[in-house]
Design a protein around this motif. Structure first.
Motif, PDB file in Angstrom:
ATOM      1  N   ASP A  53       0.817  -1.209   0.000  1.00  0.00           N
ATOM      2  CA  ASP A  53       0.000   0.000   0.000  1.00  0.00           C
ATOM      3  C   ASP A  53       0.856   1.266   0.000  1.00  0.00           C
ATOM      4  N   VAL A  54       0.433   2.219  -0.818  1.00  0.00           N
ATOM      5  CA  VAL A  54       1.102   3.522  -0.901  1.00  0.00           C
ATOM      6  C   VAL A  54       0.070   4.593  -0.573  1.00  0.00           C
ATOM      7  N   SER A  55       0.260   5.282   0.545  1.00  0.00           N
ATOM      8  CA  SER A  55      -0.669   6.335   0.953  1.00  0.00           C
ATOM      9  C   SER A  55      -0.307   7.654   0.286  1.00  0.00           C
ATOM     10  N   LEU A  56      -1.251   8.187  -0.486  1.00  0.00           N
ATOM     11  CA  LEU A  56      -1.098   9.487  -1.134  1.00  0.00           C
ATOM     12  C   LEU A  56      -2.160  10.413  -0.563  1.00  0.00           C
ATOM     13  N   GLU A  57      -1.762  11.632  -0.193  1.00  0.00           N
ATOM     14  CA  GLU A  57      -2.644  12.505   0.595  1.00  0.00           C
ATOM     15  C   GLU A  57      -3.358  13.553  -0.248  1.00  0.00           C
ATOM     16  N   VAL A  58      -4.623  13.775   0.105  1.00  0.00           N
ATOM     17  CA  VAL A  58      -5.395  14.843  -0.530  1.00  0.00           C
ATOM     18  C   VAL A  58      -4.969  16.186   0.053  1.00  0.00           C
ATOM     19  N   LEU A  59      -5.257  17.244  -0.699  1.00  0.00           N
ATOM     20  CA  LEU A  59      -4.931  18.598  -0.251  1.00  0.00           C
ATOM     21  C   LEU A  59      -6.173  19.406   0.102  1.00  0.00           C
ATOM     22  N   SER A  60      -7.324  18.995  -0.409  1.00  0.00           N
ATOM     23  CA  SER A  60      -8.566  19.724  -0.140  1.00  0.00           C
ATOM     24  C   SER A  60      -8.977  19.562   1.319  1.00  0.00           C
ATOM     25  N   VAL A  61      -9.764  20.541   1.804  1.00  0.00           N
ATOM     26  CA  VAL A  61     -10.270  20.471   3.178  1.00  0.00           C
ATOM     27  C   VAL A  61     -11.778  20.241   3.214  1.00  0.00           C
ATOM     28  N   THR A  63     -15.217  17.985   1.693  1.00  0.00           N
ATOM     29  CA  THR A  63     -15.485  16.615   1.268  1.00  0.00           C
ATOM     30  C   THR A  63     -15.468  16.457  -0.240  1.00  0.00           C
ATOM     31  N   ASP A  64     -16.119  17.348  -0.955  1.00  0.00           N
ATOM     32  CA  ASP A  64     -16.167  17.228  -2.413  1.00  0.00           C
ATOM     33  C   ASP A  64     -14.783  17.268  -3.024  1.00  0.00           C
ATOM     34  N   GLY A  65     -13.950  18.160  -2.528  1.00  0.00           N
ATOM     35  CA  GLY A  65     -12.585  18.244  -3.034  1.00  0.00           C
ATOM     36  C   GLY A  65     -11.790  16.992  -2.724  1.00  0.00           C
ATOM     37  N   MET A  66     -11.963  16.458  -1.512  1.00  0.00           N
ATOM     38  CA  MET A  66     -11.262  15.230  -1.140  1.00  0.00           C
ATOM     39  C   MET A  66     -11.692  14.060  -2.016  1.00  0.00           C
ATOM     40  N   LEU A  67     -12.976  14.000  -2.311  1.00  0.00           N
ATOM     41  CA  LEU A  67     -13.476  12.919  -3.155  1.00  0.00           C
ATOM     42  C   LEU A  67     -12.888  13.000  -4.561  1.00  0.00           C
ATOM     43  N   GLU A  68     -12.868  14.213  -5.106  1.00  0.00           N
ATOM     44  CA  GLU A  68     -12.311  14.395  -6.444  1.00  0.00           C
ATOM     45  C   GLU A  68     -10.839  14.011  -6.475  1.00  0.00           C
ATOM     46  N   GLU A  69     -10.077  14.497  -5.500  1.00  0.00           N
ATOM     47  CA  GLU A  69      -8.642  14.203  -5.456  1.00  0.00           C
ATOM     48  C   GLU A  69      -8.397  12.728  -5.158  1.00  0.00           C
ATOM     49  N   GLY A  70      -9.188  12.180  -4.242  1.00  0.00           N
ATOM     50  CA  GLY A  70      -9.010  10.777  -3.874  1.00  0.00           C
ATOM     51  C   GLY A  70      -9.228   9.843  -5.046  1.00  0.00           C
ATOM     52  N   ARG A  71     -10.269  10.086  -5.812  1.00  0.00           N
ATOM     53  CA  ARG A  71     -10.539   9.256  -6.994  1.00  0.00           C
ATOM     54  C   ARG A  71      -9.424   9.395  -8.029  1.00  0.00           C
ATOM     55  N   ARG A  72      -8.892  10.597  -8.144  1.00  0.00           N
ATOM     56  CA  ARG A  72      -7.804  10.825  -9.095  1.00  0.00           C
ATOM     57  C   ARG A  72      -6.513  10.139  -8.626  1.00  0.00           C
ATOM     58  N   LEU A  73      -6.231  10.225  -7.327  1.00  0.00           N
ATOM     59  CA  LEU A  73      -5.034   9.577  -6.789  1.00  0.00           C
ATOM     60  C   LEU A  73      -5.094   8.060  -6.952  1.00  0.00           C
ATOM     61  N   ARG A  74      -6.273   7.511  -6.793  1.00  0.00           N
ATOM     62  CA  ARG A  74      -6.439   6.061  -6.894  1.00  0.00           C
ATOM     63  C   ARG A  74      -6.051   5.557  -8.283  1.00  0.00           C
ATOM     64  N   LYS A  75      -6.146   6.408  -9.287  1.00  0.00           N
ATOM     65  CA  LYS A  75      -5.819   6.012 -10.649  1.00  0.00           C
ATOM     66  C   LYS A  75      -4.323   5.737 -10.842  1.00  0.00           C
ATOM     67  N   TYR A  76      -3.499   6.175  -9.869  1.00  0.00           N
ATOM     68  CA  TYR A  76      -2.074   5.880  -9.975  1.00  0.00           C
ATOM     69  C   TYR A  76      -1.811   4.380  -9.839  1.00  0.00           C
ATOM     70  N   GLY A  77      -2.697   3.673  -9.147  1.00  0.00           N
ATOM     71  CA  GLY A  77      -2.514   2.228  -9.005  1.00  0.00           C
ATOM     72  C   GLY A  77      -3.480   1.622  -8.009  1.00  0.00           C
ATOM     73  N   ASN A  78      -3.677   0.315  -8.126  1.00  0.00           N
ATOM     74  CA  ASN A  78      -4.595  -0.379  -7.230  1.00  0.00           C
ATOM     75  C   ASN A  78      -4.068  -0.510  -5.811  1.00  0.00           C
ATOM     76  N   ASN A  79      -2.793  -0.195  -5.608  1.00  0.00           N
ATOM     77  CA  ASN A  79      -2.226  -0.236  -4.262  1.00  0.00           C
ATOM     78  C   ASN A  79      -2.238   1.135  -3.581  1.00  0.00           C
ATOM     79  N   VAL A  80      -2.865   2.129  -4.212  1.00  0.00           N
ATOM     80  CA  VAL A  80      -2.939   3.462  -3.622  1.00  0.00           C
ATOM     81  C   VAL A  80      -4.009   3.504  -2.538  1.00  0.00           C
ATOM     82  N   VAL A  81      -3.624   4.048  -1.392  1.00  0.00           N
ATOM     83  CA  VAL A  81      -4.543   4.328  -0.290  1.00  0.00           C
ATOM     84  C   VAL A  81      -4.628   5.844  -0.166  1.00  0.00           C
ATOM     85  N   VAL A  82      -5.831   6.365  -0.103  1.00  0.00           N
ATOM     86  CA  VAL A  82      -6.022   7.817  -0.051  1.00  0.00           C
ATOM     87  C   VAL A  82      -5.956   8.292   1.401  1.00  0.00           C
TER      88      VAL A  82
END
Length: 221
Positions: A53-61, A63-82
């Motif tokens: 697992d690789v934890s990549l962090e959102v920058l938004s504060v 919920t909507d921003g976190m969701l957008e960033e989280g979904r985008r970060l997940r696209k880096y790989g199936n081992n990504v944890v937001v």
């Protein structure tokens, strides 16, 4: 207990990963900024190198921003944890992302109450920052003990990921308590590898072998 490396330094990640010591990676905006360069390329490379697992962090504060960033970060790989902060907005994002099968590491945890809420929101990991508690005159390891007791009482599936590790004894205490994961800077992992008696023992072994070779020139292992 799993060992994650808390860094965005590709050289350190490659070195310790090649030793078989790295079960995963945690990063944050500060670590990314410290390394410089294009963060997208760095994240892509980390996900490629590390199979855990690789934890990549959102920058938004929000919920909507976190969701957008989280979904985008997940696209880096199936081992990504937001990674989402332990705030009301972050817990809402955690619940929604988890329902979408996107694992979440709820970060910046400083109390058992917060840890319970992260578990209730469905977090895969919750990250208590023990070093920062120690810096503020509190016992960071006691938080881990209390979290372990509570999580075991209710069989929470959320894993306790000990963060803000400052020295090897934090790792030892975390292991004795039964934490699921510790994430540590490369320099702390480096200290775990070393002991002066190991160096002295190796030096003596090599010296004795050289002496034996002089007495028996054709000696080989």
């Amino acid at each position: 207990m799993k060992i994650f490396l808390d860094t965005a330094n590709l050289s350190a990640i490659k070195m310790y990963n090649d030793m078989g010591l790295v079960d995963g990676i945690t990063t944050n905006p500060s670590l990314m900024a410290k390394e410089g360069g294009d963060p997208k390329k760095v994240m892509e490379e980390i996900v490629r190198i590390v199979k855990g697992d690789v934890s990549l962090e959102v920058l938004s504060v929000d919920t909507d921003g976190m969701l957008e960033e989280g979904r985008r970060l997940r696209k880096y790989g199936n081992n990504v944890v937001v990674k989402c902060p332990l705030t009301p907005e972050g817990l809402k994002a955690c619940k929604i992302l988890t329902s979408e099968n996107i694992p979440v590491n709820v970060t910046l945890c400083f109390s058992v109450n917060q840890a319970i809420l992260a578990a209730k929101a469905g977090a895969k990991y919750v990250s208590p920052f023990i070093g920062r508690l120690d810096d503020n005159g509190q016992d960071g390891m006691n938080l881990i003990r209390e979290m372990r007791e509570v999580f075991d009482n209710y069989n929470f599936g959320t894993q306790i990921l000990v963060a803000s590790v400052r020295h090897p004894m934090h790792v030892v205490e975390s292991a004795k308590i039964g934490a699921d994961v510790v994430t540590l800077p490369p320099d702390v992992l480096g200290k775990m590898l070393k002991h002066p008696l190991t160096d002295v023992g190796l030096k003596n072994f090599l010296a004795d072998w050289e002496k034996l070779k002089k007495e028996n020139p054709n000696t080989k292992i």
